[in-house]
Design a protein around this motif. Structure first.
Motif, PDB file in Angstrom:
ATOM      1  N   MET A   1      -2.365  -6.391  -5.885  1.00  0.00           N
ATOM      2  CA  MET A   1      -2.694  -7.502  -5.022  1.00  0.00           C
ATOM      3  C   MET A   1      -1.833  -8.697  -5.389  1.00  0.00           C
ATOM      4  SD  MET A   1      -5.252  -6.460  -3.237  1.00  0.00           S
ATOM      5  CE  MET A   1      -5.614  -4.710  -3.378  1.00  0.00           C
ATOM      6  N   ILE A  60      -1.191  -5.033  -1.584  1.00  0.00           N
ATOM      7  CA  ILE A  60      -1.701  -5.882  -0.505  1.00  0.00           C
ATOM      8  C   ILE A  60      -1.326  -7.316  -0.847  1.00  0.00           C
ATOM      9  CG2 ILE A  60      -3.809  -6.774   0.556  1.00  0.00           C
ATOM     10  CD1 ILE A  60      -4.920  -3.906   0.266  1.00  0.00           C
ATOM     11  N   PHE A  62      -1.893 -11.230   0.020  1.00  0.00           N
ATOM     12  CA  PHE A  62      -2.635 -12.298   0.682  1.00  0.00           C
ATOM     13  C   PHE A  62      -1.774 -13.557   0.643  1.00  0.00           C
ATOM     14  CE2 PHE A  62      -6.034  -9.602  -1.114  1.00  0.00           C
ATOM     15  CZ  PHE A  62      -6.791  -9.367   0.025  1.00  0.00           C
ATOM     16  N   PHE A  81       0.948  -7.106   4.431  1.00  0.00           N
ATOM     17  CA  PHE A  81       0.893  -8.572   4.481  1.00  0.00           C
ATOM     18  C   PHE A  81      -0.330  -9.065   5.243  1.00  0.00           C
ATOM     19  CE2 PHE A  81       2.249 -12.737   6.240  1.00  0.00           C
ATOM     20  CZ  PHE A  81       2.571 -13.375   5.061  1.00  0.00           C
ATOM     21  N   MET A  82      -1.163  -9.874   4.588  1.00  0.00           N
ATOM     22  CA  MET A  82      -2.313 -10.467   5.272  1.00  0.00           C
ATOM     23  C   MET A  82      -2.169 -11.989   5.272  1.00  0.00           C
ATOM     24  SD  MET A  82      -5.458  -7.986   4.124  1.00  0.00           S
ATOM     25  CE  MET A  82      -6.634  -8.998   5.009  1.00  0.00           C
ATOM     26  N   ASP A  83      -1.942 -12.520   6.456  1.00  0.00           N
ATOM     27  CA  ASP A  83      -1.720 -13.951   6.623  1.00  0.00           C
ATOM     28  C   ASP A  83      -3.075 -14.644   6.774  1.00  0.00           C
ATOM     29  OD1 ASP A  83      -1.035 -16.480   7.337  1.00  0.00           O
ATOM     30  OD2 ASP A  83       0.303 -15.901   8.974  1.00  0.00           O
ATOM     31  N   LEU A  84      -3.573 -15.228   5.692  1.00  0.00           N
ATOM     32  CA  LEU A  84      -4.904 -15.839   5.708  1.00  0.00           C
ATOM     33  C   LEU A  84      -4.882 -17.190   6.407  1.00  0.00           C
ATOM     34  CD1 LEU A  84      -6.052 -15.075   2.050  1.00  0.00           C
ATOM     35  CD2 LEU A  84      -6.386 -13.700   4.109  1.00  0.00           C
TER      36      LEU A  84
ATOM     37  N   LEU B  15     -11.490 -22.225   2.172  1.00  0.00           N
ATOM     38  CA  LEU B  15     -10.560 -21.933   3.263  1.00  0.00           C
ATOM     39  C   LEU B  15     -10.709 -22.946   4.386  1.00  0.00           C
ATOM     40  CD1 LEU B  15      -8.312 -20.249   4.479  1.00  0.00           C
ATOM     41  CD2 LEU B  15     -10.028 -18.697   5.411  1.00  0.00           C
ATOM     42  N   HIS B  88     -10.648 -10.511   8.611  1.00  0.00           N
ATOM     43  CA  HIS B  88      -9.773  -9.871   7.626  1.00  0.00           C
ATOM     44  C   HIS B  88     -10.306  -8.549   7.100  1.00  0.00           C
ATOM     45  CE1 HIS B  88      -7.435 -13.485   7.640  1.00  0.00           C
ATOM     46  NE2 HIS B  88      -8.506 -14.199   7.378  1.00  0.00           N
ATOM     47  N   GLU B  91      -8.926  -5.387   8.685  1.00  0.00           N
ATOM     48  CA  GLU B  91      -7.534  -5.192   8.274  1.00  0.00           C
ATOM     49  C   GLU B  91      -7.476  -4.598   6.856  1.00  0.00           C
ATOM     50  OE1 GLU B  91      -5.464  -8.878   8.705  1.00  0.00           O
ATOM     51  OE2 GLU B  91      -3.500  -8.029   8.174  1.00  0.00           O
ATOM     52  N   LEU B  92      -8.372  -5.102   6.009  1.00  0.00           N
ATOM     53  CA  LEU B  92      -8.390  -4.647   4.622  1.00  0.00           C
ATOM     54  C   LEU B  92      -8.946  -3.220   4.516  1.00  0.00           C
ATOM     55  CD1 LEU B  92      -7.478  -5.838   1.971  1.00  0.00           C
ATOM     56  CD2 LEU B  92      -9.723  -6.873   1.695  1.00  0.00           C
ATOM     57  N   ALA B  95      -6.073  -1.118   5.336  1.00  0.00           N
ATOM     58  CA  ALA B  95      -5.067  -1.069   4.277  1.00  0.00           C
ATOM     59  C   ALA B  95      -5.535  -0.211   3.103  1.00  0.00           C
ATOM     60  CB  ALA B  95      -4.742  -2.481   3.802  1.00  0.00           C
TER      61      ALA B  95
END
Lengths: 264, 264
Positions: A1, A60, A62, A81-84, B15, B88, B91-92, B95
């Motif tokens: 990660m 993964i 983030f 790729f996870m675009d938060l 966030l 998310h 998506e996770l 993955a």
């Protein structure tokens, strides 16, 4: 990660780790790369991710990077790729009917200088007023945590100071207080600011054993006695309290903020 | 702005606030509602949001609630609902090729008990070793912060302890050290653990003025002298350092973790 950011990486870590707790059976190796502020650095980070991807399972990634160019590069690694950030910012632009600034993350910078200074002052206050060390300026306290030794007063006061800028003193409840059946004298004018912690005798005894093994202080009988008396004292003084035995400082703090309506 | 959670609300706040810093022209009133664990509570929260929506501009609702039923209810308020979690997690799941547990958020619970205990121990250590108060067990330190008075050592050590479980001592650099042109004796065996802070003379003088106005200690000349000497000492001892003048504790901490490779 990987947790990637153009700033501290705190937001990426916080949301990323929260999401990962939903997969308790997995073990993750984590790496934070903060302050990715140029496309050159972004390219180097992609190389690092690609190297990891080549050697094992697909990592993964983030990301909370704000800059479009940097995001574009980071998204090209062989990691997942996870675009938060991008996912929510368009939605928020829509809700607010305003464009995002696009400036690199400032969420964990100094930001509002007054609020920041409040937090720093609160840390000093918490240290000065740790464990009943000072009764000076108790009238300034927004919260006075009380409990028998080792119920979690100190880290909770520190957390509330550092994260929320709450002026928090903490005071131990000791034998004399129980014998007299009353709160420590210096606290009497401030009962409305007090919040109590309690625990389970077995848990408290275990924690005290680690500190001073095989003492009366750590014995189950003593822990039971102190907790019973503390709870009676909270009840009779109408001091709100919570059993911290299985709670983290974050959970205790969130409970206190809510019950005492202390959120700034 | 509402931050809703079935746990502490920390992730929603983190966030959510990060996203809001992208709209610097706006002022937001914020309210966190943690521990929404039943559908009945969720319904009450919806009522509270609807009341706010009826009285003014449409509120924005950041939610990290995990439970599907609770999310479904929360999403029905008249606020603009932003699901920071559901977006998310699918998506996770994809993955990781594994289903999410669906358990309420545990990210800020005790979690890994060993890691949690490390953090609590680190808070104690930081308090005991604040401002050079103790040279006991310095060999256990993972980090020794050094700097002239008021450069940010204490809150940084506390942050690293509380958030990252780093055993951090902090030591002031004082007149005698500068006169002798050497680090304090107790630190000499541990130079490789030292990290220095410096600041700008004007900024440092300003901070010291607030504490002790019109003293030599707070004068610009004294601040310049101490900072110049501290920087020379860092350089000559090859102690890494950072100028903290415009940095937050979060930024200083992220920099130290990265430079000293301290992330656990």
């Amino acid at each position: 990660m990987f947790f990637l950011s153009d700033s501290t990486g705190i937001t990426a870590e916080t949301l990323g780790n929260t999401l990962l707790t939903q997969f308790p059976g997995h073990r993750f190796e984590r790496r934070t790369i903060p302050f990715i502020t140029t496309v050159e650095e972004a390219a180097r980070v992609v190389q690092a991710i690609d190297a990891v991807a080549a050697a094992g399972p697909r990592p993964i990634v983030f990301s909370t990077a704000v800059n479009r160019d940097i995001r574009a590069i980071l998204s090209q690694s062989s990691g997942h790729f996870m675009d938060l950030f991008g996912a929510h910012i368009a939605e928020l632009e829509d809700a607010l009917q305003a464009p995002a600034s696009g400036e690199p993350g400032k969420a964990h910078g100094v930001g509002d200088a007054i609020r920041y200074q409040l937090r720093m002052t609160a840390v000093e206050y918490a240290i000065e007023h740790d464990d009943g060390q000072s009764i000076r300026a108790l009238e300034r306290a927004e919260l006075i945590l009380i409990a028998p030794s080792r119920c979690g007063k100190t880290p909770t006061a520190m957390y509330l100071a550092l994260q929320h800028g709450i002026l928090a003193a903490n005071f131990p409840l000791i034998e004399e207080d129980f014998a007299r059946r009353s709160l420590p004298d210096p606290l009497r004018p401030f009962i409305h600011k007090c919040f109590g912690l309690t625990s389970l005798p077995v848990r408290l005894s275990q924690i005290r054993q680690e500190r001073r093994p095989d003492t009366t202080y750590a014995s189950l009988a003593q822990c039971s006695y102190e907790l019973r008396n503390a709870e009676e004292m909270y009840e009779s003084n109408q001091v709100p309290y919570v059993n911290s035995a299985s709670m983290s400082v974050e959970e205790i703090s969130a409970t206190i903020l809510q019950r005492m309506q202390l959120h700034h």
